[in-house]
Design a protein around this motif. Structure first.
Motif, PDB file in Angstrom:
ATOM      1  N   TYR A 145       0.780  -1.185  -0.041  1.00 35.26           N
ATOM      2  CA  TYR A 145       0.027  -0.090   0.149  1.00 35.26           C
ATOM      3  C   TYR A 145       0.819   1.206   0.075  1.00 35.26           C
ATOM      4  CZ  TYR A 145      -3.509   3.218   1.576  1.00 35.26           C
ATOM      5  OH  TYR A 145      -4.477   4.223   1.614  1.00 35.26           O
ATOM      6  N   GLN A 194       1.110   4.388  -2.757  1.00 39.95           N
ATOM      7  CA  GLN A 194       0.907   5.650  -2.529  1.00 39.95           C
ATOM      8  C   GLN A 194       2.235   6.401  -2.863  1.00 39.95           C
ATOM      9  OE1 GLN A 194       0.702   5.389   1.781  1.00 39.95           O
ATOM     10  NE2 GLN A 194      -1.295   6.306   1.852  1.00 39.95           N
ATOM     11  N   SER A 199      -7.406   5.119  -1.442  1.00 38.19           N
ATOM     12  CA  SER A 199      -8.467   4.829  -0.300  1.00 38.19           C
ATOM     13  C   SER A 199      -7.989   3.581   0.559  1.00 38.19           C
ATOM     14  CB  SER A 199      -9.600   4.426  -0.776  1.00 38.19           C
ATOM     15  OG  SER A 199      -9.727   3.299  -1.476  1.00 38.19           O
ATOM     16  N   ASP A 200      -8.394   3.546   2.041  1.00 38.12           N
ATOM     17  CA  ASP A 200      -8.183   2.538   2.734  1.00 38.12           C
ATOM     18  C   ASP A 200      -8.958   1.294   2.215  1.00 38.12           C
ATOM     19  OD1 ASP A 200      -7.071   4.469   4.379  1.00 38.12           O
ATOM     20  OD2 ASP A 200      -8.801   4.453   5.840  1.00 38.12           O
ATOM     21  N   GLU A 201      -9.779   1.383   1.468  1.00 38.31           N
ATOM     22  CA  GLU A 201     -10.322   0.208   0.710  1.00 38.31           C
ATOM     23  C   GLU A 201      -9.214  -0.735  -0.057  1.00 38.31           C
ATOM     24  OE1 GLU A 201     -13.664  -0.656  -2.371  1.00 38.31           O
ATOM     25  OE2 GLU A 201     -14.386   0.517  -0.937  1.00 38.31           O
ATOM     26  N   LEU A 253      -6.193  -1.007   0.910  1.00 33.81           N
ATOM     27  CA  LEU A 253      -5.451  -1.479   1.851  1.00 33.81           C
ATOM     28  C   LEU A 253      -6.182  -2.925   2.402  1.00 33.81           C
ATOM     29  CD1 LEU A 253      -2.908  -1.920   3.875  1.00 33.81           C
ATOM     30  CD2 LEU A 253      -3.951  -0.295   5.439  1.00 33.81           C
ATOM     31  N   TRP A 254      -7.418  -2.668   2.605  1.00 36.89           N
ATOM     32  CA  TRP A 254      -8.132  -4.003   3.046  1.00 36.89           C
ATOM     33  C   TRP A 254      -8.226  -5.066   1.836  1.00 36.89           C
ATOM     34  CZ3 TRP A 254      -7.704  -1.287   6.583  1.00 36.89           C
ATOM     35  CH2 TRP A 254      -8.174  -0.172   7.039  1.00 36.89           C
ATOM     36  N   ARG A 289      -7.962  -4.086  10.644  1.00 36.42           N
ATOM     37  CA  ARG A 289      -8.013  -2.885   9.959  1.00 36.42           C
ATOM     38  C   ARG A 289      -7.379  -1.971  10.983  1.00 36.42           C
ATOM     39  NH1 ARG A 289     -13.596  -2.122   6.651  1.00 36.42           N
ATOM     40  NH2 ARG A 289     -13.961  -4.124   5.594  1.00 36.42           N
ATOM     41  N   CYS A 290      -7.846  -1.949  12.124  1.00 37.84           N
ATOM     42  CA  CYS A 290      -7.022  -1.093  13.056  1.00 37.84           C
ATOM     43  C   CYS A 290      -5.611  -1.342  13.189  1.00 37.84           C
ATOM     44  CB  CYS A 290      -7.712  -1.099  14.477  1.00 37.84           C
ATOM     45  SG  CYS A 290      -9.277  -0.472  14.717  1.00 37.84           S
ATOM     46  N   ARG A 346      -3.860  -0.023   9.891  1.00 42.17           N
ATOM     47  CA  ARG A 346      -3.737   1.604   9.993  1.00 42.17           C
ATOM     48  C   ARG A 346      -2.657   2.032  11.058  1.00 42.17           C
ATOM     49  NH1 ARG A 346      -9.799   2.028  10.547  1.00 42.17           N
ATOM     50  NH2 ARG A 346     -10.593   2.790   8.595  1.00 42.17           N
ATOM     51  N   LEU A 392       0.639   1.759   9.194  1.00 46.20           N
ATOM     52  CA  LEU A 392       0.797   2.586   8.305  1.00 46.20           C
ATOM     53  C   LEU A 392       1.674   3.932   9.119  1.00 46.20           C
ATOM     54  CD1 LEU A 392      -2.361   2.842   6.089  1.00 46.20           C
ATOM     55  CD2 LEU A 392       0.006   2.484   5.328  1.00 46.20           C
TER      56      LEU A 392
END
Length: 195
Positions: A152, A156, A164-166, A168-169, A188-189, A192, A195
């Motif tokens: 990810y 970037q 978007s975060d999506e 990453l998921w 997900r947390c 993040r 990151l």
């Protein structure tokens, strides 16, 4: 159009297991326990073939179902049973058992087959594969060894617009072999935080 032959096919083939049908290929796919092994289209029952049974089907005069995709003919693995076969339902059942076995084996092979390209992983498309290649990640193995967070970050750095975060998921799900929506909120947390 296909309803009478569909009804008769479902009745005959129901002895093979939990039977169902779904609209597809301009007709109806016939399934036993979620494995498609037959097709009812153009008022005919079609059974799935394999490398072993295709010649047998051709010798018996069975014709493959052909449909058009973007104007080009696509020959399927499903062969139509001639009308006279309905005079011997036991023969249809025998051939259906073989077709079901073939379909189950093909389904198993697909489950165990490793995706050869990034775009073949869950959640990912050709556009994602191109983004990853631009970021220096060219293979499924490289994506797995890099991990979702680092992949990810690499995207970037090489992508001009917001990511978007999506994504990453999606990368996390792709690596784990699941849909991005089932990536837990805890995971997900954690991603993040990394990151």
């Amino acid at each position: 159009m296909d309803k009478p032959i569909l009804k008769e096919s479902l009745r005959l083939l129901s002895s093979l297991g939990k039977i169902s049908s779904r609209s597809m290929f301009g007709g109806f796919g016939v399934f036993i326990d979620d494995t498609m092994f037959a097709l009812v289209v153009q008022d005919k029952l079609h059974l799935r073939s394999s490398e072993e049974t295709i010649n047998l089907f051709k010798e018996q005069g069975f014709e493959p179902y052909v449909y058009k995709k973007r104007g080009f003919p696509v020959v399927t693995k499903y062969f139509a049973l001639p009308e006279e076969c309905w005079n011997e339902p036991d023969s249809i059942l025998l051939q259906a058992v073989i077709a079901l076995d073939v379909a189950k084996k093909d389904k198993e092979k697909q489950k165990t087959a490793e995706p050869s390209r990034i775009k073949d992983l869950p959640n990912l498309r050709l556009a994602t594969e191109r983004m990853l290649k631009k970021a220096g990640i060219n293979t499924v193995e490289e994506l797995r060894s890099t991990g979702s967070v680092n992949a990810y970050k690499a995207i970037q750095q090489t992508h001009s617009s917001h990511v978007s975060d999506e994504l990453l998921w999606s990368l996390e799900g792709a690596i784990k072999g699941t849909h991005w929506s089932v990536v837990s909120s805890e995971t997900r947390c954690e991603l993040r935080k990394q990151l």
